[in-house]
Design a protein around this motif. Structure first.
Motif, short mmCIF file in Angstrom:
data_model
loop_
_atom_site.label_atom_id
_atom_site.label_comp_id
_atom_site.label_asym_id
_atom_site.label_seq_id
_atom_site.Cartn_x
_atom_site.Cartn_y
_atom_site.Cartn_z
N LYS A 1 -1.96 1.23 18.41
CA LYS A 1 -3.12 0.35 18.50
C LYS A 1 -3.80 0.12 17.15
O LYS A 1 -4.77 -0.63 17.07
N SER A 2 -3.28 0.76 16.11
CA SER A 2 -3.89 0.60 14.79
C SER A 2 -3.61 -0.79 14.25
O SER A 2 -2.63 -1.44 14.62
N GLU A 3 -4.47 -1.25 13.35
CA GLU A 3 -4.35 -2.62 12.81
C GLU A 3 -3.03 -2.85 12.09
O GLU A 3 -2.43 -3.92 12.20
N THR A 4 -2.57 -1.86 11.36
CA THR A 4 -1.37 -2.05 10.54
C THR A 4 -0.07 -1.83 11.31
O THR A 4 1.00 -2.19 10.81
N ASN A 5 -0.15 -1.26 12.50
CA ASN A 5 1.08 -0.92 13.23
C ASN A 5 1.16 -1.54 14.62
O ASN A 5 2.02 -1.15 15.42
N HIS A 6 0.29 -2.50 14.91
CA HIS A 6 0.22 -3.02 16.28
C HIS A 6 1.48 -3.77 16.71
O HIS A 6 1.69 -4.00 17.90
N ASN A 7 2.35 -4.15 15.76
CA ASN A 7 3.60 -4.83 16.11
C ASN A 7 4.69 -3.86 16.55
O ASN A 7 5.72 -4.29 17.08
#
Length: 348
Positions: free
Chosen positions: A201-207
């Motif tokens: 759910k983090s901004e840098t890993n949401h993909n």
């Protein structure tokens, strides 16, 4: 003679104060009346205020629903006909908290399989031969009628302020349902699940997604003891998927538990541009590997094997001194050198 009016006034004030106190605490008083406690400090009734919906997020058949006490002797036959262990929990099972109790300092919270008085209706609509929860349902009918105590969940693990096999319904739908895709995922410890969800759910890993594609989760997720710590380690391969549905890369994460912080942390994090499979050699107890030498040796810690098509296997081995996973190419040192020379020659 003037003392009587003063006394009368004081008595009247006391009644007024008592009335205000009773009014302000009416709900508490009403609750105490509706839910009396027996000599063991166990609430007998259905506590509307305590009613909460939970989901079981522990490992398969790691916890059980157990019978409570018989409260009406005239129902002993029905009570004895049911086993002490009413049900073995499965990931995602729903429970309704009916009473929150603390007996002699121990958690004695009770759970129902349905909301109040709904178990009897459900019993009429199901096929007992095809329902795993049949004993729990039958027992809940007795509990709803006040003939028995409601059952309890045991063991109810507590770790660092978190009940490690239950989450609220809202939390389950907010990510924990992702782990309800088979034993490989559901068997991940709850504290590790929390960290994995935070990562996703983090901004840098949401993909990055938990997505097996054409592979099996048994090749992408391992719960083992790579560090031999008190809690299991978790290795998981995630897939980065763009909004267009294209796989960009793969990420291998290894989580380990810190007893000092009381939580899991990332021990290893690496990206790959080709599909990755992982294997646990510890299961066979035969894990001799190459460790930058000509002969295989047995490492101090069980290795995590990383496999990719067209490449030599790599073994990740825990280094306790530096608290990190060290990577070893699974070829003799001489062959590694020759391969490197050939690669450099080809590039020229």
């Amino acid at each position: 003679m003037k003392k009587k009016p003063v006394i009368f006034t004081l008595v009247a004030l006391l009644f007024i104060v008592a009335g205000i106190f009773a009014y302000r605490n009416f709900d508490d008083v009403k609750s105490a009346i509706n839910h009396p406690e027996n000599e063991n400090n166990v609430k007998l009734g259905y506590d509307e205020d305590a009613d909460r919906t939970f989901r079981y997020v522990g490992a398969y058949e790691e916890a059980f629903i157990l019978k409570g006490k018989l409260l009406d002797a005239s129902f002993k036959k029905e009570y004895d006909a049911l086993p002490d262990t009413l049900y073995k929990m499965m990931y995602g099972d729903r429970l309704f908290c009916v009473t929150r109790n603390n007996v002699n300092g121990e958690n004695d919270t009770r759970y129902s399989i349905e909301k109040k008085n709904e178990a009897e209706q459900k019993l009429k609509t199901i096929n007992p031969q095809q329902t795993r929860e049949i004993n729990w349902i039958r027992y809940t009918v007795l509990a709803d009628k006040g003939k028995t105590e409601y059952p309890k969940l045991a063991p109810l693990y507590q770790k660092n302020g978190i009940t490690s096999n239950l989450v609220k319904e809202s939390e389950y739908g907010n990510g924990f349902n992702l782990f309800n895709q088979g034993p490989s995922l559901s068997g991940i410890p709850l504290l590790a699940k929390i960290k994995i969800l935070q990562f996703l759910k983090s901004e840098t890993n949401h993909n990055f997604k938990i997505d097996r594609g054409d592979q099996s989760f048994t090749d992408l997720i391992l719960v083992s003891d790579f560090t031999k710590k008190e809690e299991a380690d978790v290795a998981i391969v995630l897939r980065e998927i763009t909004e267009a549905g294209i796989t960009e890369q793969y990420k291998l994460l290894v989580y380990s538990y810190s007893p000092y912080k009381g939580e899991y942390y990332v021990l290893f994090n690496e990206n790959y541009y080709d599909p990755v499979l992982i294997k646990n050699l510890n299961a066979s107890f035969e894990y001799d590997i190459y460790m930058n030498g000509e002969e295989k040796v047995k490492p101090d810690f069980p290795p995590l094997m990383v496999k990719q098509q067209g490449r030599a296997d790599r073994a990740l081995v825990y280094n306790k001194e530096f608290d990190k996973m060290v990577q070893y190419i699974q070829e003799p040192k001489k062959q590694q050198t020759e391969n490197k020379v050939n690669e450099e020659t080809t590039e020229e």
